[in-house]
Design a protein around this motif. Structure first.
Motif, PDB file in Angstrom:
ATOM      1  N   PRO A   1       0.576   5.830   0.795  1.00 45.64           N
ATOM      2  CA  PRO A   1      -0.320   6.995   1.167  1.00 45.64           C
ATOM      3  C   PRO A   1      -1.122   7.534   0.106  1.00 45.64           C
ATOM      4  O   PRO A   1      -0.692   7.538  -1.028  1.00 45.64           O
ATOM      5  CB  PRO A   1       0.645   8.025   1.644  1.00 45.64           C
TER       6      PRO A   1
ATOM      7  N   TRP B   1      -4.934   5.534   2.577  1.00 49.04           N
ATOM      8  CA  TRP B   1      -3.991   4.663   1.872  1.00 49.04           C
ATOM      9  C   TRP B   1      -4.773   4.240   0.581  1.00 49.04           C
ATOM     10  O   TRP B   1      -5.957   4.197   0.301  1.00 49.04           O
ATOM     11  CB  TRP B   1      -4.001   3.314   2.614  1.00 49.04           C
TER      12      TRP B   1
ATOM     13  N   ARG C   1       0.854  -1.431  -0.030  1.00 43.40           N
ATOM     14  CA  ARG C   1      -0.037   0.134   0.113  1.00 43.40           C
ATOM     15  C   ARG C   1       0.950   1.234   0.238  1.00 43.40           C
ATOM     16  O   ARG C   1       2.091   1.240   0.351  1.00 43.40           O
ATOM     17  CB  ARG C   1      -1.170   0.026   1.161  1.00 43.40           C
TER      18      ARG C   1
END
Ligand SMILES: Cc1cc2nc3c(=O)[nH]c(=O)nc-3n(C[C@H](O)[C@H](O)[C@H](O)COP(=O)(O)OP(=O)(O)OC[C@H]3O[C@@H](n4cnc5c(N)ncnc54)[C@H](O)[C@@H]3O)c2cc1C
Lengths: 213, 349
Positions: free
Chosen positions: B17, B25, B15
């Motif tokens: 940001p 996310w 993932r």
């Protein structure tokens, strides 16, 4: 010094939409900075404070900006600028060498350490430093004029104007996130900006400045 | 708030940001170090970030590295010049020579999004004659491409970054409408406009990479004037909030806090990948192509530092020009006093 922005305190905006949470944290930290040196020695601290008093003299009628402490904080954290003139040693070393060299100069030319000589003598030395005419061996190859402009005055002036009290003095709006500003044109003040006192208009400015928060 | 972006990489564990949403996310594809990716890109700024997006959208496997952190502007950008030095490349650079360059801390960025995170958003086009500088103007060299080709790409970028600009641009060949309307001028701009009119010169508001109307969940510029220390409201269309999220969605992997230290080449004199430092470890990413987009200082540095038996003078340096004729971001500013209040700290530059 005439107060051009009477009653203006940028900190009044602390709890308004002009300050986000991260800004509050950052400025709170700056305001609560330790008044004791963490990096400079006792001797260096005396010299540094005396220099700050000449580079950015402060009025007596308000709490002083802790300029020396802000410079000390930058050194303690070794927050470098990212560029360095090749004749200057690393930031922390440049400061140490510069302070001790200035003290030596004060000793040989005026018979006492920098913080003990008269203000006029201090100014003379600082001017000579700026012009590059100090040559005590203690400079050890570091040109005093480069130290003056790229290190000493640079760090001191930046420290001074990083403090909210300095923003008040020059009427700077200070932090502005997320509210920002609305009125862009000439002579257009947003209600949360400092009002400048025109001669005779001190009371009016003071009234407006009370409402910036 | 999550862990310190400058200490802990954020682009990992599948993932990345999402800088447009507080605490957000988005899923990110990941490649193994020993997987031969099509492209390893060094730097995620104006050059690398844009390229990572385009390559991923064309279907190439792409990993982009940045030495800097992956910031969340809404939560982590203060309205404070001193604090925001965290955006800058402040590792030591020594200015030497007969005429040492006068740099500033902000001379380049160290962050996902590169210098665009703190750039001034001025979004101009090179004019046709400048592409033929040698032939038409008698200096420098001619570009190896035609201005029309470049103008085609300008158009694409102006659309992608929702550039705000004037309806009529007074110089050069006609150009299509800017996607967003021009911003209101601040008083400092009005002074210049007044001066132009007095001199009989044409003027126009500058095309800017900051929103003049909402775009998705990003709202328009609030004219806070802290643009060159990082936009905390996401109006600024930097690579961090435009190309990078698009790149990630298209399948590129972006590695923050990942400093590339060396490009490797093999006996066929082709590159094989990059050595990079992340989480305290030197690692090696295999790649068929390596793109170096680390800004005018770090790009030559990496090319020179990657010298080896086959390339004793550094990579891509058959001309001997790598690292010479350095130009950094220049700055031009005029200061003056006026009868009116200017309050130049308001609004975009
Ligand atoms: C203060 C300022 C204002 C500006 N204003 C404008 C403007 O208004 N309009 C305009 O058009 N241009 C402007 N510019 C110029 C513009 O921002 C740059 O030209 C552009 O960002 C350069 O793109 P780049 O991809 O080469 O490098 P950058 O955008 O600087 O990106 C380089 C990235 O590479 C990373 N990197 C470098 N070396 C390594 C390594 N070894 N390993 C991993 N990562 C690495 C860095 O961390 C950085 O994030 C401005 C620049 C500055 C500094």
């Amino acid at each position: 010094m005439r107060d051009r922005y009477p009653g203006y305190d940028v900190l009044d905006k602390r709890h308004t939409p002009s300050w986000n949470e991260v800004t509050r944290r950052v400025i709170d930290q700056r305001l609560s900075i330790s008044r004791e040196p963490n990096f400079f020695s006792e001797d260096e601290w005396l010299t540094l404070n005396a220099i700050c008093d000449r580079i950015v003299p402060q009025p007596k009628d308000r709490p002083p900006i802790p300029v020396a402490a802000l410079v000390d904080d930058k050194m303690a954290k070794d927050r470098t600028d990212g560029y360095r003139h090749y004749r200057l040693p690393k930031m922390q070393d440049a400061w140490r060498r510069g302070l001790s060299a200035l003290d030596r100069e004060a000793q040989t030319r005026h018979g006492g350490r920098f913080h003990t000589i008269s203000v006029a003598e201090q100014d003379t030395l600082l001017l000579q430093m700026q012009k590059g005419s100090l040559d005590n061996p203690a400079w050890d190859g570091m040109p005093c004029t480069v130290f003056f402009s790229e290190r000493m005055a640079h760090d001191i002036v930046a420290a001074y104007y990083a403090h909210p009290t300095a923003w008040n003095e020059i009427g700077f709006g200070g932090p502005a996130s997320p509210r920002g500003y609305v009125r862009m044109s000439f002579d257009k003040r947003d209600p949360w900006e400092a009002a400048e006192a025109k001669p005779g208009g001190e009371d009016e400015a003071r009234r407006r400045n009370r409402d910036v928060g | 708030m999550s862990a310190d972006a400058a200490q802990e990489p954020r682009g990992k564990n599948g993932r990345a940001p999402d800088p447009l949403r507080v605490g957000g996310w988005m899923p990110m594809r990941e490649y193994a170090d020993d997987e031969h990716v099509d492209f390893a890109i060094v730097g995620t700024g104006a050059g690398g970030g844009t390229l990572a997006c385009k390559l991923a959208e064309y279907g190439f496997s792409t990993v982009a590295f940045d030495a800097g952190p992956w910031w969340r502007p809404l939560e982590e950008f203060a309205s404070d010049e001193d604090h925001q030095q965290k955006l800058y490349w402040t590792d030591e650079r020594i200015c030497d020579g007969d005429n040492p360059l006068q740099l500033g801390s902000n001379n380049s960025g160290k962050a996902v999004g590169g210098s665009m995170v703190h750039f001034a958003m001025v979004s101009l086009r090179f004019r046709p004659e400048w592409f033929k500088a040698r032939t038409k103007l008698g200096y420098a060299v001619d570009w190896p491409l035609d201005w029309r080709e470049m103008w085609h790409y300008y158009r694409e970028v102006e659309q992608a970054l929702s550039i705000s600009g004037p309806v009529n641009y007074p110089w050069g060949p006609p150009r299509p409408r800017y996607p967003y309307r021009a911003h209101e001028l601040n008083a400092a701009g009005l002074v210049l406009a007044r001066g132009c009119e007095a001199l009989g010169l044409k003027w126009t508001p500058t095309p800017l990479a900051t929103l003049s109307a909402p775009r998705g969940i990003a709202h328009p510029c609030v004219y806070r004037g802290f643009c060159t220390i990082g936009c905390s409201t996401n109006a600024k269309q930097s690579a961090l909030i435009t190309w990078i999220p698009r790149a990630v969605r298209a399948g590129a992997e972006v590695r923050d806090l990942a400093m590339v230290g060396r490009i490797e080449t093999d006996t066929t004199r082709l590159c094989t990948g990059v050595h990079y430092m992340r989480e305290g470890q030197w690692r090696f990413q295999k790649a068929r192509n390596v793109v170096v987009a680390g800004y005018a200082i770090e790009t030559p540095r990496l090319l020179l530092i990657s010298s080896n038996n086959w390339f004793p003078d550094g990579l891509a340096n058959s001309s001997g020009l790598v690292g010479r004729n350095l130009m950094v971001q220049t700055n031009q500013a005029v200061w003056g006093k006026f009868d009116e209040e200017i309050r130049w700290y308001k609004g975009p530059p």
